[in-house]
Design a protein around this motif. Structure first.
Motif, PDB file in Angstrom:
ATOM      1  N   VAL A  67     -38.757 -54.955  42.827  1.00 52.49           N
ATOM      2  CA  VAL A  67     -39.145 -53.989  43.829  1.00 52.49           C
ATOM      3  C   VAL A  67     -40.885 -54.114  43.866  1.00 52.49           C
ATOM      4  CG1 VAL A  67     -37.252 -52.663  43.894  1.00 52.49           C
ATOM      5  CG2 VAL A  67     -39.133 -51.774  42.359  1.00 52.49           C
ATOM      6  N   GLY A  68     -41.320 -54.359  42.870  1.00 51.55           N
ATOM      7  CA  GLY A  68     -42.877 -54.542  43.077  1.00 51.55           C
ATOM      8  C   GLY A  68     -43.537 -53.283  42.499  1.00 51.55           C
ATOM      9  N   MET A  69     -43.009 -52.479  41.727  1.00 52.81           N
ATOM     10  CA  MET A  69     -43.600 -51.261  41.086  1.00 52.81           C
ATOM     11  C   MET A  69     -43.198 -50.898  39.700  1.00 52.81           C
ATOM     12  SD  MET A  69     -41.888 -48.362  43.565  1.00 52.81           S
ATOM     13  CE  MET A  69     -42.289 -49.133  45.180  1.00 52.81           C
ATOM     14  N   LEU A  70     -43.993 -50.423  39.100  1.00 55.44           N
ATOM     15  CA  LEU A  70     -43.427 -49.816  37.883  1.00 55.44           C
ATOM     16  C   LEU A  70     -43.053 -48.301  37.591  1.00 55.44           C
ATOM     17  CD1 LEU A  70     -46.197 -51.594  35.561  1.00 55.44           C
ATOM     18  CD2 LEU A  70     -43.729 -52.359  35.869  1.00 55.44           C
ATOM     19  N   TYR A  71     -43.907 -47.706  38.194  1.00 58.51           N
ATOM     20  CA  TYR A  71     -43.531 -46.052  38.571  1.00 58.51           C
ATOM     21  C   TYR A  71     -43.572 -45.568  40.030  1.00 58.51           C
ATOM     22  CZ  TYR A  71     -44.520 -46.052  33.392  1.00 58.51           C
ATOM     23  OH  TYR A  71     -44.572 -46.403  32.201  1.00 58.51           O
ATOM     24  N   SER A  72     -42.969 -44.812  40.391  1.00 58.02           N
ATOM     25  CA  SER A  72     -43.086 -44.311  41.722  1.00 58.02           C
ATOM     26  C   SER A  72     -42.998 -42.732  41.561  1.00 58.02           C
ATOM     27  CB  SER A  72     -41.701 -44.315  42.557  1.00 58.02           C
ATOM     28  OG  SER A  72     -40.590 -44.098  41.752  1.00 58.02           O
ATOM     29  N   LEU A  73     -43.564 -42.018  42.822  1.00 54.05           N
ATOM     30  CA  LEU A  73     -43.700 -40.685  42.678  1.00 54.05           C
ATOM     31  C   LEU A  73     -43.445 -40.513  44.218  1.00 54.05           C
ATOM     32  CD1 LEU A  73     -46.892 -38.738  41.887  1.00 54.05           C
ATOM     33  CD2 LEU A  73     -45.383 -37.965  43.282  1.00 54.05           C
ATOM     34  N   ASN A  74     -42.253 -39.427  44.373  1.00 52.22           N
ATOM     35  CA  ASN A  74     -42.001 -39.144  45.722  1.00 52.22           C
ATOM     36  C   ASN A  74     -41.885 -37.435  45.791  1.00 52.22           C
ATOM     37  OD1 ASN A  74     -40.831 -41.607  46.873  1.00 52.22           O
ATOM     38  ND2 ASN A  74     -39.974 -41.355  44.763  1.00 52.22           N
ATOM     39  N   PRO A  75     -42.843 -37.152  46.825  1.00 50.59           N
ATOM     40  CA  PRO A  75     -42.910 -35.604  46.786  1.00 50.59           C
ATOM     41  C   PRO A  75     -42.032 -35.042  47.892  1.00 50.59           C
ATOM     42  CG  PRO A  75     -44.754 -36.798  48.185  1.00 50.59           C
ATOM     43  CD  PRO A  75     -44.044 -37.740  47.103  1.00 50.59           C
ATOM     44  N   TYR A  76     -41.208 -35.626  48.604  1.00 50.20           N
ATOM     45  CA  TYR A  76     -40.458 -35.339  49.321  1.00 50.20           C
ATOM     46  C   TYR A  76     -38.930 -36.040  49.011  1.00 50.20           C
ATOM     47  CZ  TYR A  76     -44.304 -33.528  51.567  1.00 50.20           C
ATOM     48  OH  TYR A  76     -45.612 -32.934  51.943  1.00 50.20           O
ATOM     49  N   GLN A  77     -37.846 -35.332  49.204  1.00 49.53           N
ATOM     50  CA  GLN A  77     -36.413 -36.311  49.163  1.00 49.53           C
ATOM     51  C   GLN A  77     -35.825 -35.910  50.618  1.00 49.53           C
ATOM     52  OE1 GLN A  77     -35.115 -38.052  46.779  1.00 49.53           O
ATOM     53  NE2 GLN A  77     -33.342 -38.460  48.283  1.00 49.53           N
ATOM     54  N   GLY A  78     -35.219 -37.097  51.027  1.00 47.66           N
ATOM     55  CA  GLY A  78     -34.552 -37.070  52.418  1.00 47.66           C
ATOM     56  C   GLY A  78     -36.003 -37.333  53.232  1.00 47.66           C
ATOM     57  N   LEU A 133     -46.677 -44.133  45.573  1.00 49.60           N
ATOM     58  CA  LEU A 133     -46.260 -43.060  46.276  1.00 49.60           C
ATOM     59  C   LEU A 133     -45.347 -43.659  47.472  1.00 49.60           C
ATOM     60  CD1 LEU A 133     -49.418 -41.097  46.859  1.00 49.60           C
ATOM     61  CD2 LEU A 133     -47.903 -40.652  44.964  1.00 49.60           C
ATOM     62  N   SER A 134     -44.109 -42.957  47.807  1.00 52.31           N
ATOM     63  CA  SER A 134     -43.374 -43.613  48.654  1.00 52.31           C
ATOM     64  C   SER A 134     -42.579 -44.669  47.822  1.00 52.31           C
ATOM     65  CB  SER A 134     -43.753 -43.836  50.045  1.00 52.31           C
ATOM     66  OG  SER A 134     -44.752 -42.931  50.236  1.00 52.31           O
ATOM     67  N   GLY A 135     -42.016 -44.530  46.828  1.00 55.42           N
ATOM     68  CA  GLY A 135     -41.151 -45.404  46.158  1.00 55.42           C
ATOM     69  C   GLY A 135     -39.682 -45.437  46.907  1.00 55.42           C
ATOM     70  N   ASN A 136     -39.538 -43.977  47.275  1.00 52.54           N
ATOM     71  CA  ASN A 136     -38.228 -43.881  47.786  1.00 52.54           C
ATOM     72  C   ASN A 136     -38.412 -43.373  49.206  1.00 52.54           C
ATOM     73  OD1 ASN A 136     -35.401 -43.613  47.468  1.00 52.54           O
ATOM     74  ND2 ASN A 136     -35.365 -41.532  46.749  1.00 52.54           N
ATOM     75  N   THR A 168     -46.461 -46.747  53.581  1.00 51.70           N
ATOM     76  CA  THR A 168     -46.210 -45.492  54.593  1.00 51.70           C
ATOM     77  C   THR A 168     -45.837 -46.308  56.223  1.00 51.70           C
ATOM     78  OG1 THR A 168     -46.766 -43.488  55.693  1.00 51.70           O
ATOM     79  CG2 THR A 168     -48.513 -45.032  55.250  1.00 51.70           C
ATOM     80  N   LYS A 169     -45.354 -45.434  56.900  1.00 50.72           N
ATOM     81  CA  LYS A 169     -45.237 -45.894  58.270  1.00 50.72           C
ATOM     82  C   LYS A 169     -45.687 -44.878  59.295  1.00 50.72           C
ATOM     83  CE  LYS A 169     -40.957 -47.126  57.751  1.00 50.72           C
ATOM     84  NZ  LYS A 169     -39.400 -47.673  57.897  1.00 50.72           N
ATOM     85  N   ASN A 170     -46.519 -43.970  58.772  1.00 54.50           N
ATOM     86  CA  ASN A 170     -46.959 -42.627  59.489  1.00 54.50           C
ATOM     87  C   ASN A 170     -48.668 -42.536  59.450  1.00 54.50           C
ATOM     88  OD1 ASN A 170     -47.454 -40.045  60.274  1.00 54.50           O
ATOM     89  ND2 ASN A 170     -45.382 -39.516  59.816  1.00 54.50           N
ATOM     90  N   ALA A 171     -48.921 -42.553  60.682  1.00 55.53           N
ATOM     91  CA  ALA A 171     -50.496 -42.615  60.833  1.00 55.53           C
ATOM     92  C   ALA A 171     -51.291 -41.122  60.419  1.00 55.53           C
ATOM     93  CB  ALA A 171     -50.803 -42.421  62.502  1.00 55.53           C
ATOM     94  N   LEU A 172     -50.295 -40.348  59.711  1.00 52.75           N
ATOM     95  CA  LEU A 172     -50.770 -38.963  59.211  1.00 52.75           C
ATOM     96  C   LEU A 172     -51.663 -39.349  57.888  1.00 52.75           C
ATOM     97  CD1 LEU A 172     -50.863 -36.111  58.828  1.00 52.75           C
ATOM     98  CD2 LEU A 172     -48.847 -36.277  57.391  1.00 52.75           C
ATOM     99  N   ILE A 173     -51.589 -40.749  57.531  1.00 48.48           N
ATOM    100  CA  ILE A 173     -52.465 -41.060  56.369  1.00 48.48           C
ATOM    101  C   ILE A 173     -54.037 -41.223  56.687  1.00 48.48           C
ATOM    102  CG2 ILE A 173     -52.017 -43.754  56.930  1.00 48.48           C
ATOM    103  CD1 ILE A 173     -51.954 -44.258  53.986  1.00 48.48           C
ATOM    104  N   LEU A 174     -53.950 -41.276  57.808  1.00 49.26           N
ATOM    105  CA  LEU A 174     -55.542 -41.560  58.502  1.00 49.26           C
ATOM    106  C   LEU A 174     -56.291 -40.281  57.986  1.00 49.26           C
ATOM    107  CD1 LEU A 174     -55.194 -43.483  61.589  1.00 49.26           C
ATOM    108  CD2 LEU A 174     -55.967 -44.251  59.605  1.00 49.26           C
ATOM    109  N   ARG A 175     -55.561 -39.006  58.029  1.00 47.52           N
ATOM    110  CA  ARG A 175     -56.219 -37.740  57.706  1.00 47.52           C
ATOM    111  C   ARG A 175     -57.085 -37.942  56.362  1.00 47.52           C
ATOM    112  NH1 ARG A 175     -51.864 -33.688  55.467  1.00 47.52           N
ATOM    113  NH2 ARG A 175     -52.154 -35.265  53.955  1.00 47.52           N
TER     114      ARG A 175
END
Length: 359
Positions: A67-78, A133-136, A168-175
């Motif tokens: 999956v190309g990552m060692l650690y993941s962090l997900n602030p939201y589920q769903g 961030l967003s591993g899930n 991500t796939k959300n333009a909110l990242i530009l914030r």
């Protein structure tokens, strides 16, 4: 078997899944067969609701080698994005919900994530490996606009000089371009945007609450201009629906500043198989069977292959064509010639505690 729900008359617009498949961990299930026989049946609210769960930890070690990552962090589920193919749907069953509509409208918000992140980084012996961030689920899904947890996590990463990867796939990242720019100056972040189609009609059906492909290309362009290394995951490619777009997607992302690209072929494990098949027949009835068989041909006659090394790219003739096409157009567009490596040597625990609620 494809459920009867979600027909043209009651299709849930703005949702990817059109029903709630049974949670494999639940002993019982209930269905509405004859409404006249139920006195107090309440139709489920289709609006998104937020659930505030308590977690003991927030950073997860990733044991999967492909999956190309060692650690993941997900602030939201769903995830309210509602992508029909999302592999994270199955994880919602662990919380007692369905992988279908529940996954899109019952969002678990981990408000304690910033404090847990700080505690994790302050563990003795932490080596500052890259945390994704967003591993899930997407850390910039619509809930982030309200709860701003991802922004707090980035503030912590900057203070601790902790390298971060984001998809991500959300333009909110530009914030958060201000924080991302500061991280990039120290070689502490790389951002991937997910684009699996430039076809807006397909996007609206398959990823109903995501931003448009045009906006995703803008993310690539704006962050790249800000000095943030940008990659794109062309994922997942759906044979018969989006695989023919590989040349156009790779040309578009390269012209907007992306330096790397990867891809996966759709795989439909667990409850996702039924959700996607239902969606496919309701949105593309004229070619649903053909697309389904093409997916099967990529996974040894099934719609999922759990073998590491095979499950992401598939095998067989169609998978090989996809792989060859992808490699060719990466080469033609000079993608993957540079392989950024984030810097873990700057990591340090700050002496002054952060005020996480100052913004």
């Amino acid at each position: 078997m494809i459920p009867d729900e979600g027909t043209a008359e009651n299709y849930f617009k703005g949702r990817g899944a059109q029903f709630n498949p049974h949670n494999r961990f639940a002993k019982d299930d209930y269905v509405k067969e004859h409404s006249e026989g139920i006195d107090d049946w309440e139709e489920e609210d289709q609006k998104t609701s937020f659930i505030f769960g308590k977690s003991k930890s927030i950073v997860n070690k990733v044991d999967s080698p492909d999956v190309g990552m060692l650690y993941s962090l997900n602030p939201y589920q769903g995830c309210e994005h509602g992508c029909t193919y999302c592999y994270a749907r199955n994880a919602h069953e662990y919380w007692g919900f369905s992988a279908g509509l529940d996954f899109e409208r019952k969002i678990i918000v981990k408000t304690e994530a910033p404090e847990l992140f700080k505690k994790f980084l302050e563990r003795k012996g932490w080596d500052a490996s890259v945390i994704s961030l967003s591993g899930n689920t997407d850390c910039y899904q619509p809930a982030e606009r309200k709860f701003r947890i991802t922004r707090q996590l980035l503030e912590i990463a900057l203070a601790y000089k902790q390298p971060i990867g984001i998809i991500t796939k959300n333009a909110l990242i530009l914030r958060d371009i201000d924080i991302l720019t500061e991280l990039a100056k120290l070689n502490l972040c790389m951002v991937y945007v997910s684009i699996n189609s430039l076809n807006e009609q397909l996007r609206q059906k398959m990823e109903p609450r995501t931003t448009t492909a045009k906006q995703r290309l803008k993310i690539v362009a704006d962050l790249s201009k800000a000095g943030i290394p940008m990659g794109v995951m062309v994922a997942p490619l759906v044979p018969g629906l989006s695989d023919h777009e590989i040349p156009a997607i790779l040309k578009a992302i390269a012209s907007n500043g992306a330096i790397s690209a990867g891809y996966t072929v759709v795989r439909l494990n667990g409850a996702i198989g039924g959700i996607f098949e239902d969606w496919l027949h309701k949105n593309y009835p004229d070619r649903a069977d053909e697309v389904w068989h093409m997916i099967q041909s990529c996974h040894g006659g099934n719609v999922n292959d759990s073998r590491f090394g095979n499950r992401m790219k598939g095998d067989g003739n169609i998978s090989q064509i996809i792989n060859d096409t992808f490699k060719l157009h990466c080469r033609l567009n000079h993608l993957n010639e540079i392989k950024p490596k984030l810097d873990s040597s700057l990591f340090q625990v700050p002496k002054i505690q952060l005020n996480l609620f100052g913004n």
